[in-house]
Design a protein around this motif. Structure first.
Motif, mmCIF file in Angstrom:
data_model
loop_
_atom_site.group_PDB
_atom_site.id
_atom_site.type_symbol
_atom_site.label_atom_id
_atom_site.label_comp_id
_atom_site.label_asym_id
_atom_site.label_seq_id
_atom_site.Cartn_x
_atom_site.Cartn_y
_atom_site.Cartn_z
ATOM 1 N N ARG A 1 20.831 0.931 -12.855
ATOM 2 C CA ARG A 1 21.993 0.420 -12.135
ATOM 3 C C ARG A 1 23.137 1.431 -12.167
ATOM 4 O O ARG A 1 24.307 1.064 -12.152
ATOM 5 C CB ARG A 1 22.433 -0.917 -12.735
ATOM 6 C CG ARG A 1 21.364 -2.012 -12.630
ATOM 7 C CD ARG A 1 21.947 -3.409 -12.768
ATOM 8 N NE ARG A 1 22.521 -3.648 -14.076
ATOM 9 C CZ ARG A 1 21.879 -4.219 -15.092
ATOM 10 N NH1 ARG A 1 20.612 -4.580 -14.938
ATOM 11 N NH2 ARG A 1 22.480 -4.428 -16.252
ATOM 12 N N PHE A 2 22.784 2.695 -12.203
ATOM 13 C CA PHE A 2 23.748 3.784 -12.220
ATOM 14 C C PHE A 2 23.121 4.943 -11.444
ATOM 15 O O PHE A 2 21.892 5.045 -11.335
ATOM 16 C CB PHE A 2 24.053 4.219 -13.659
ATOM 17 C CG PHE A 2 22.822 4.362 -14.521
ATOM 18 C CD1 PHE A 2 22.041 5.505 -14.482
ATOM 19 C CD2 PHE A 2 22.426 3.329 -15.359
ATOM 20 C CE1 PHE A 2 20.900 5.626 -15.258
ATOM 21 C CE2 PHE A 2 21.283 3.433 -16.143
ATOM 22 C CZ PHE A 2 20.515 4.589 -16.091
ATOM 23 N N PRO A 3 23.932 5.840 -10.899
ATOM 24 C CA PRO A 3 23.360 6.981 -10.179
ATOM 25 C C PRO A 3 22.714 7.984 -11.126
ATOM 26 O O PRO A 3 23.233 8.266 -12.206
ATOM 27 C CB PRO A 3 24.571 7.587 -9.457
ATOM 28 C CG PRO A 3 25.757 7.113 -10.213
ATOM 29 C CD PRO A 3 25.404 5.777 -10.780
ATOM 30 N N VAL A 4 21.569 8.506 -10.720
ATOM 31 C CA VAL A 4 20.884 9.589 -11.416
ATOM 32 C C VAL A 4 21.021 10.828 -10.539
ATOM 33 O O VAL A 4 20.658 10.800 -9.360
ATOM 34 C CB VAL A 4 19.399 9.264 -11.649
ATOM 35 C CG1 VAL A 4 18.703 10.404 -12.383
ATOM 36 C CG2 VAL A 4 19.256 7.958 -12.421
ATOM 37 N N VAL A 5 21.582 11.905 -11.095
ATOM 38 C CA VAL A 5 21.884 13.089 -10.294
ATOM 39 C C VAL A 5 21.163 14.314 -10.844
ATOM 40 O O VAL A 5 21.010 14.477 -12.053
ATOM 41 C CB VAL A 5 23.411 13.366 -10.250
ATOM 42 C CG1 VAL A 5 24.136 12.237 -9.540
ATOM 43 C CG2 VAL A 5 23.991 13.574 -11.641
ATOM 44 N N GLU B 1 20.702 22.215 1.871
ATOM 45 C CA GLU B 1 19.643 21.754 2.767
ATOM 46 C C GLU B 1 18.408 21.291 2.005
ATOM 47 O O GLU B 1 17.414 20.891 2.606
ATOM 48 C CB GLU B 1 19.267 22.875 3.744
ATOM 49 C CG GLU B 1 20.428 23.316 4.639
ATOM 50 C CD GLU B 1 20.063 24.519 5.489
ATOM 51 O OE1 GLU B 1 18.855 24.729 5.750
ATOM 52 O OE2 GLU B 1 20.974 25.260 5.882
ATOM 53 N N ASP B 2 18.465 21.339 0.687
ATOM 54 C CA ASP B 2 17.347 20.865 -0.125
ATOM 55 C C ASP B 2 17.173 19.362 0.004
ATOM 56 O O ASP B 2 18.135 18.621 0.246
ATOM 57 C CB ASP B 2 17.590 21.194 -1.605
ATOM 58 C CG ASP B 2 17.592 22.690 -1.892
ATOM 59 O OD1 ASP B 2 16.997 23.452 -1.120
ATOM 60 O OD2 ASP B 2 18.202 23.075 -2.911
ATOM 61 N N VAL B 3 15.930 18.909 -0.187
ATOM 62 C CA VAL B 3 15.650 17.486 -0.307
ATOM 63 C C VAL B 3 15.477 17.193 -1.799
ATOM 64 O O VAL B 3 14.507 17.633 -2.423
ATOM 65 C CB VAL B 3 14.385 17.089 0.471
ATOM 66 C CG1 VAL B 3 14.094 15.603 0.284
ATOM 67 C CG2 VAL B 3 14.539 17.425 1.948
ATOM 68 N N GLY B 4 16.431 16.504 -2.382
ATOM 69 C CA GLY B 4 16.442 16.298 -3.826
ATOM 70 C C GLY B 4 15.471 15.229 -4.286
ATOM 71 O O GLY B 4 15.131 14.301 -3.536
ATOM 72 N N LEU B 5 15.051 15.352 -5.528
ATOM 73 C CA LEU B 5 14.231 14.310 -6.146
ATOM 74 C C LEU B 5 15.069 13.058 -6.369
ATOM 75 O O LEU B 5 14.592 11.930 -6.228
ATOM 76 C CB LEU B 5 13.684 14.824 -7.478
ATOM 77 C CG LEU B 5 12.752 13.896 -8.242
ATOM 78 C CD1 LEU B 5 11.449 13.698 -7.479
ATOM 79 C CD2 LEU B 5 12.468 14.460 -9.638
ATOM 80 N N VAL B 6 16.333 13.261 -6.735
ATOM 81 C CA VAL B 6 17.318 12.192 -6.887
ATOM 82 C C VAL B 6 18.586 12.674 -6.184
ATOM 83 O O VAL B 6 18.598 13.712 -5.539
ATOM 84 C CB VAL B 6 17.595 11.871 -8.376
ATOM 85 C CG1 VAL B 6 16.362 11.264 -9.037
ATOM 86 C CG2 VAL B 6 18.035 13.123 -9.127
ATOM 87 N N LEU B 7 19.675 11.950 -6.312
ATOM 88 C CA LEU B 7 20.932 12.399 -5.731
ATOM 89 C C LEU B 7 21.342 13.737 -6.345
ATOM 90 O O LEU B 7 21.247 13.917 -7.556
ATOM 91 C CB LEU B 7 22.039 11.380 -6.000
ATOM 92 C CG LEU B 7 21.942 10.012 -5.315
ATOM 93 C CD1 LEU B 7 23.018 9.090 -5.876
ATOM 94 C CD2 LEU B 7 22.087 10.171 -3.811
ATOM 95 N N PRO B 8 21.831 14.684 -5.546
ATOM 96 C CA PRO B 8 22.293 15.932 -6.139
ATOM 97 C C PRO B 8 23.648 15.802 -6.830
ATOM 98 O O PRO B 8 23.939 16.518 -7.785
ATOM 99 C CB PRO B 8 22.379 16.885 -4.953
ATOM 100 C CG PRO B 8 22.624 15.990 -3.775
ATOM 101 C CD PRO B 8 21.869 14.721 -4.075
ATOM 102 N N ARG B 9 24.474 14.886 -6.348
ATOM 103 C CA ARG B 9 25.855 14.766 -6.841
ATOM 104 C C ARG B 9 26.377 13.392 -6.468
ATOM 105 O O ARG B 9 25.805 12.703 -5.619
ATOM 106 C CB ARG B 9 26.746 15.855 -6.231
ATOM 107 C CG ARG B 9 26.823 15.769 -4.712
ATOM 108 C CD ARG B 9 27.556 16.941 -4.072
ATOM 109 N NE ARG B 9 27.733 16.737 -2.627
ATOM 110 C CZ ARG B 9 26.851 17.058 -1.713
ATOM 111 N NH1 ARG B 9 25.710 17.619 -2.070
ATOM 112 N NH2 ARG B 9 27.091 16.818 -0.427
#
Length: 634
Positions: free
Chosen positions: A128-132, A146-154
């Motif tokens: 229930r929190f962002p993983v970056v 332009e990367d496709v991240g595994l999770v949020l980048p930021r």
């Protein structure tokens, strides 16, 4: 005792806003004050204890952010159990505890990937929190943005905070994270072709700029790495110093190397004032391992034409325990919400790990791994050689095995040693012997490569002056898990000569080296001799001290964990037997005396160590941080 460092103790102007950051790192699935390998409570570890410090720190400063810097899903039998149950409806206990504590954001460490992507994604599904993570990618683009991240980048987090006059202000806090790109090599068999990892510095530079463009008033970098004295280069593992130099970064949380900042580690490292908690002049905390400390980073923000800027900072580490005469003494109680969240998984883990698996006719301990034949390494190597010999069948080359002690004190503390009594073994004991989910590998090497392997391990030791007294034996920068001992050969180490390699694999200059009398079966090992060596997937991952091993020919690559190899060995042989093989010893040093620090349980084993032919060894008192110092005459 809380360790603090303050850049400015002067009274703050009433226009300043106080932003507090609370940080954990390298929790390694230590949710409760419990040592699963000893099957006993431990006051030195546990997020449930850190949680009480979090509550206190939040009460002092409203609106504090709670962040984690990675390596939270692996490290104890509880983590192994949770990984095996990853798809269950109950969810992952670490994620449940983080939800209960209200973490605001976390980043990924390299050990998040140890059980594979499916386990990682199943665990994170309930967060229930962002993983970056700015550099862990599903697909690399032409440029970092332009990367496709595994999770949020930021992510940008928002807080409404009051200044000294009581006026409220909306503050936008940018948070991003990075992890060592070497993870794709360390976990190659699980990750190859599935993820990519970009250089931490390149990814952070691009995403910090993006956060500033998106209106972040403050940028916090969760850097799952430590500092290094290596030259700055693309893809480096410990890039804390160059990361701090990126324009727009205001504060950092560090980790990965399990040290403490602020604190005495890393003295003299360019760009880092660890005692002051500053890297490139910016505030930084590194809160140890296993929940030993909570990092507290306070920023006072001043208004300017573009929003807000840090005007002063204060960094601190708050410990969960202090050193007592008989071990760690707790400073805080457990937080009940964490205990409740973990109770079911904890009970299931204890039931599973207490199942009997075999016997050991010898005590299995790592107290003197750097000075005498090590029973832990002996057991691991016996199982690895047996398995590879069975799997390969008749081969022309001799089969050897390489293993290192995983628990050797150091920054993990005076309790961090393996100590298993002779007798019945349980699955808990196998986890204590081999705590990481590495998989077995066997590689073909030459005699020259074998000698180089041993020379790299010899970087564990300081240079010793023959005949001189009271010298420190061990290089404190050397990680204990890199001290490979290779079973099936014999050699001596001449510590009067300088090491050929640094603790992290940098060449230190020409010289004769330290390895003497390298023999197999009584015959000298020649450079063009060939051997097969059983080892693990992490060791041949292609980075760090043993980077050249990645170029060796792999002759056995099976998806079997090294710990399972131990279990199969016991199923076949029924027990680990002695005597412990004396593969190596120090070359005589004219009676030089050296000292090294061990756990207090070593005193029980000293008579047996002497009987096995070790050098003369005697206790030399307790250190201020609870280690048993030993004196060795060479």
């Amino acid at each position: 005792m809380t360790v603090t460092a303050d850049q400015n103790d002067a009274p703050r102007p009433t226009t300043h806003v106080h932003l507090r950051l609370l940080a954990t790192s390298d929790l390694h699935m230590h949710l409760l004050p419990y040592d699963y390998h000893a099957d006993a409570p431990s006051d030195a570890v546990g997020l449930s204890r850190v949680a009480s410090l979090i509550a206190e720190a939040r009460a002092e400063v409203p609106g504090a952010l709670l962040l984690d810097n990675g390596d939270f899903l692996q490290g104890t039998p509880l983590g192994d159990h949770a990984a095996a149950q990853a798809a269950s409806a109950g969810g992952h206990p670490m994620i449940g505890a983080m939800n209960a504590l209200g973490y605001d954001a976390v980043t990924l460490g390299n050990h998040e990937f140890d059980f594979g992507l499916e386990v990682l994604e199943a665990a994170l599904a309930d967060a229930r929190f962002p993983v970056v993570s700015a550099n862990a990618l599903r697909r690399r683009g032409a440029a970092p943005l332009e990367d496709v991240g595994l999770v949020l980048p930021r992510v940008i987090l928002k807080r409404r905070l009051s200044d000294g006059a009581g006026h409220l202000h909306d503050i936008r806090i940018g948070v991003l994270g990075v992890l060592p790109p070497q993870v794709v090599h360390w976990d190659r068999e699980r990750l190859e072709g599935r993820i990519e990892v970009r250089c931490m510095i390149d990814a952070a530079r691009a995403h910090v700029a993006a956060l500033c463009d998106e209106g972040a008033d403050v940028v916090i970098l969760l850097a799952h790495c430590g500092p290094s004295d290596r030259p700055v280069q693309a893809g480096m593992e410990n890039a804390l110093v160059p990361l701090a130099g990126i324009e727009g970064v205001d504060a950092l949380v560090a980790g990965h190397v399990h040290r403490l900042i602020p604190g005495p580690h890393f003295t003299g490292l360019p760009g880092l004032d660890a005692e002051a908690g500053r890297v490139q002049g910016k505030p930084v905390v590194m809160p140890g391992i296993a929940g030993s400390h909570l990092g507290v980073l306070d920023l006072w923000l001043a208004p300017d034409a573009e929003g807000w800027r840090p005007a002063a900072a204060h960094t601190a580490l708050r410990p969960i325990a202090r050193r007592g005469a008989h071990g760690p003494e707790p400073l805080v109680e457990d937080a009940p919400e964490v205990v409740a969240e973990v109770a079911k998984a904890h009970a299931a883990t204890l039931a599973s790990m207490r199942r009997p698996i075999g016997r050991s006719e010898i005590a299995l301990h790592s107290f003197t791994s750097f000075a005498a034949p090590c029973p832990v390494i002996h057991a691991i190597n016996a199982a690895q050689r047996w398995y590879v010999t069975q799997a390969l069948g008749p081969v022309a080359e001799p089969v050897l095995a390489a293993a290192a002690p995983f628990k050797t004190g150091g920054p993990s503390g005076a309790e961090a040693f393996t100590n298993i009594a002779a007798g019945t073994l349980s699955y808990r004991d196998l986890s204590a012997l081999y705590p990481f989910p590495n998989t077995l590998r066997a590689i073909r090497v030459t005699g020259a490569e074998l000698r180089d392997w041993l020379e790299r391990a010899a970087a564990a030791f300081n240079r010793i002056v023959p005949g001189a007294a009271n010298q420190a034996l061990l290089n404190p920068a050397f990680p204990g898990y890199d001290f490979d001992v290779i079973a099936g050969i014999e050699w001596q180490l001449d510590l009067s000569c300088p090491a050929l390699w640094s603790h992290d694999g940098l060449p230190l200059g020409p010289g004769p080296g330290r390895v003497r009398g390298l023999r197999h079966g009584g015959e000298a090992v020649e450079d063009d001799d060939r051997f097969i060596v059983a080892t693990n997937s992490y060791r041949i991952g292609g980075t760090g001290l043993y980077a050249p091993l990645a170029e060796a020919e792999v002759v056995l690559s099976e998806q079997i964990q090294n710990r399972e190899v131990l279990a199969r060995y016991l199923a076949q042989k029924a027990s680990f037997d002695g005597p412990v093989a004396e593969c190596w010893r120090f070359a005589p040093m004219d009676g030089a005396t050296v000292h090294f620090d061990s756990g207090r349980g070593v005193l029980h084993h000293l008579p047996g160590i002497r009987a096995e032919g070790g050098e003369a060894m005697e206790p030399a008192g307790l250190t201020t941080d609870g280690f048993q110092r030993l004196r060795l005459t060479i």
